[in-house]
Scaffold this active site. Sequence first.
Site, short mmCIF file in Angstrom:
data_model
loop_
_atom_site.label_atom_id
_atom_site.label_comp_id
_atom_site.label_asym_id
_atom_site.label_seq_id
_atom_site.Cartn_x
_atom_site.Cartn_y
_atom_site.Cartn_z
N ASP A 151 1.33 -1.32 0.36
CA ASP A 151 -0.15 0.37 0.42
C ASP A 151 0.93 1.26 -0.17
OD1 ASP A 151 -2.31 -1.01 -0.04
OD2 ASP A 151 -2.29 -1.58 2.07
N TYR A 402 -12.50 -1.28 -4.06
CA TYR A 402 -12.94 -0.43 -3.81
C TYR A 402 -14.07 -0.05 -4.59
CZ TYR A 402 -9.41 0.63 -0.09
OH TYR A 402 -8.26 0.21 0.86
#
Length: 428
Positions: A151, A402
């Site tokens: 990330d 997402y």
Amino acid sequence: MNPNQKIMTIGSICMVIGMISLVLQIGNMISIWASHSIQKMNQHQTEPCNQSIITYENNTWVNQTYVNISNTNFLTEKVVASIALSGNSSLCPISGWAVYSKDNGIRIGSKGDVFVIREPFISCSHLECRTFFLTQGSLLNDKHSNGTVKDRSPYRTLMSCPVGEAPSPYNSRFESVAWSASACHDGTSWLTIGISGPDNGAVAVLKYNGIITDTIKSWRNSILRTQESECACVNGSCFTVMTDGPSNGQASYKIFKIEKGKVVKSVELNAPNYHYEECSCYPDAGEITCVCRDNWHGSNRPWVSFDQNLEYQIGYICSGVFGDNPRPNDGTGSCDPVLPNGAYGVKGFSFKYGDGVWIGRTKSTNSRSGFEMIWDPNGWTGTDSNFSLKQDIVAMTDWSGYSGSFVQHPEMSGLDCIRPCLWVEPIR
């Protein structure tokens, strides 16, 4: 003709040729000198002009002769309209959803140069919509794409391209060094927010019209992070929500009011037992509503709404139609965190309409696959699981990821209301 006469004749011819060559060289030098003199005189002359002029000069040596090449391009100025996006209209009433765009980046990337990305989102000005995304500093099917699962890495950058186009080095614009980001347009210029740095000291860099205008330092030194979707602008001010603290426990949450790229006000939420991450925010009737991710203990989504002075209210979506992933089967909801399957989560969104709510969620309860939109006419305040509309966006057999909200202002759409829109990330 004897040998001596031959030698004298050849010598005379060579001498004549040499003299001719000398005269030509002298003439060439005089010509070049005169050309330079004319150019220097012209440089001191000023004339009014209504056009932008860019002059490119390339100096090249050829056979020891100085040659000057001068190209003049005339450019007409492009006037870009500037208008404050008021955000004072209400959300448009809707009864369903239509496809706006799809970039097919994964398919195109099997042969073309396409970035390895995650956390894409869409934001619109009054003139255009752009896809923003966080690259991994590499291309699909390239040696540097191996291991791009972190990330947070120093190679990640926020970039953008026209909506609907696959993100490539040829159509993308660098915005900021970032592993967490947001962006929005106030009607005059783009505001971008890019967070990078070490986990215990990350910094958010604010840019307005591409220029660094402000910074926000991590205040808890525990992975400062922001929305991964667009910020929201009202009357020239833009608003964003940031989190600093644990992803599996009580953290700190702040709302920021930003004008022309500079923070003018911030408020820390008094939200014990709440967990806000990756908020999806939108303007509605002059106020801002954000629907977020609870990564700590809720399988329903927390929300925060606030006015332009940052006076805020907080809560959880009460509906028994749960919006997070993982989540339990639909049942009885709560206006507090719904604890079963509440740990972890995924970025998502909802749109509030009075007591009703459009809920976006994965079709699967335990994996990021499929996507659907559900209209619960009393789900913002009611705890039952009854709904009246359901629309499939992504099939259960396809991966999703997402999701988030964005809006098109009346200044863009020509409507008298704010058009609600959504995006879904197809993780591969």
